[in-house]
Design a protein around this motif. Structure first.
Motif, short mmCIF file in Angstrom:
data_model
loop_
_atom_site.label_atom_id
_atom_site.label_comp_id
_atom_site.label_asym_id
_atom_site.label_seq_id
_atom_site.Cartn_x
_atom_site.Cartn_y
_atom_site.Cartn_z
N SER A 61 -0.67 -8.71 -0.75
CA SER A 61 -0.47 -7.44 -0.07
C SER A 61 -1.35 -6.35 -0.67
O SER A 61 -1.96 -5.56 0.04
CB SER A 61 0.99 -7.04 -0.13
OG SER A 61 1.18 -5.75 0.36
N LEU A 62 -1.41 -6.30 -1.99
CA LEU A 62 -2.23 -5.29 -2.65
C LEU A 62 -3.72 -5.51 -2.38
O LEU A 62 -4.48 -4.56 -2.21
CB LEU A 62 -1.95 -5.28 -4.14
CG LEU A 62 -0.59 -4.74 -4.56
CD1 LEU A 62 -0.35 -4.95 -6.05
CD2 LEU A 62 -0.46 -3.27 -4.20
N LYS A 66 -2.59 -3.06 2.09
CA LYS A 66 -1.41 -2.48 2.73
C LYS A 66 -0.34 -2.18 1.68
O LYS A 66 -0.37 -2.72 0.58
CB LYS A 66 -0.87 -3.41 3.81
CG LYS A 66 -0.24 -4.68 3.30
CD LYS A 66 0.38 -5.46 4.45
CE LYS A 66 1.30 -6.51 3.86
NZ LYS A 66 2.18 -7.07 4.82
N LEU A 67 0.57 -1.30 2.02
CA LEU A 67 1.64 -0.94 1.10
C LEU A 67 2.62 -2.11 0.97
O LEU A 67 3.09 -2.64 1.96
CB LEU A 67 2.38 0.30 1.60
CG LEU A 67 1.59 1.60 1.53
CD1 LEU A 67 2.37 2.74 2.14
CD2 LEU A 67 1.21 1.92 0.10
N PRO A 68 2.94 -2.50 -0.25
CA PRO A 68 3.76 -3.69 -0.46
C PRO A 68 5.27 -3.40 -0.51
O PRO A 68 5.95 -3.80 -1.45
CB PRO A 68 3.25 -4.21 -1.80
CG PRO A 68 2.88 -2.97 -2.54
CD PRO A 68 2.35 -2.03 -1.49
N GLY A 69 5.82 -2.71 0.48
CA GLY A 69 7.23 -2.36 0.45
C GLY A 69 8.14 -3.58 0.45
O GLY A 69 9.03 -3.73 -0.40
N GLU A 71 7.36 -6.69 -0.14
CA GLU A 71 7.05 -7.56 -1.28
C GLU A 71 7.68 -7.02 -2.57
O GLU A 71 8.15 -7.79 -3.39
CB GLU A 71 5.54 -7.72 -1.44
CG GLU A 71 4.88 -8.52 -0.34
CD GLU A 71 4.60 -7.73 0.93
OE1 GLU A 71 4.86 -6.50 0.94
OE2 GLU A 71 4.17 -8.32 1.92
N LEU A 72 7.67 -5.70 -2.73
CA LEU A 72 8.31 -5.11 -3.91
C LEU A 72 9.81 -5.33 -3.89
O LEU A 72 10.42 -5.63 -4.92
CB LEU A 72 8.00 -3.61 -3.99
CG LEU A 72 6.63 -3.24 -4.53
CD1 LEU A 72 6.40 -1.75 -4.40
CD2 LEU A 72 6.48 -3.69 -5.96
N ALA A 136 -4.29 9.24 4.48
CA ALA A 136 -3.09 9.60 5.22
C ALA A 136 -3.50 10.35 6.48
O ALA A 136 -4.66 10.69 6.68
CB ALA A 136 -2.18 10.46 4.36
#
Length: 155
Positions: A61-62, A66-69, A71-72, A136
């Motif tokens: 993911s990293l 992309k943001l690893p929401g 996965e975290l 952003a």
């Protein structure tokens, strides 16, 4: 909230001992010890396997940007599940397996996501606008007079 943690730290060992005694009465002392050791071995193997999967998913993911929401959250659940499996006892092992098994983790992740979103919903003060971050969405121009112009790069 700290009192809830203290209550858990006092009640979980008592519940674990009661369950171990009940299982010991049901199947015998040595089979109970053997079952606890077997659960620990299977748990260690499962933590290793699922931890490696979670780590690889997090790295992928990293690397893709992309943001690893998700996965975290998976990684945190594997860590918590592994910690619960290390503790001796049947109740913590069942809860640890719930966090660790691939087919029950999505349910645990939904519960964790709801809990986290509820806890963080009121952290930002009213009218708070996050600062501009590259990549952003562009912030709206301030209200009032806007002066049109162009940027010339001095070479």
């Amino acid at each position: 909230m700290p009192w809830l943690l203290g209550l858990a730290l006092l009640s979980v060992p008592v519940v674990e001992i009661l369950v171990i005694i009940q299982v010991g009465h049901l199947i015998g002392g040595w089979p109970t010890v053997g079952l606890l050791v077997l659960e620990s071995l299977v748990g260690a193997w499962l933590v290793k396997r699922e931890g490696r999967r979670a780590w690889n998913a997090l790295q992928g993911s990293l690397q893709s940007g992309k943001l690893p929401g998700r996965e975290l959250t998976n990684s945190a659940l594997v860590l918590i599940g592994g910690t619960l499996l290390i503790l001796p006892g049947f109740v913590t092992d069942v809860l640890g397996l719930f966090f660790l098994l691939p087919f029950t983790r999505p349910l645990a992740r939904r519960v964790a996501d709801r809990y986290i979103s509820r806890r963080t919903a009121n952290l930002a003060p009213a009218g708070f606008t996050p600062p501009f971050m590259p990549g952003a969405t562009q912030p709206r121009p301030p209200a009032g007079d806007v002066i049109q112009g162009e940027v010339i790069d001095p070479k």
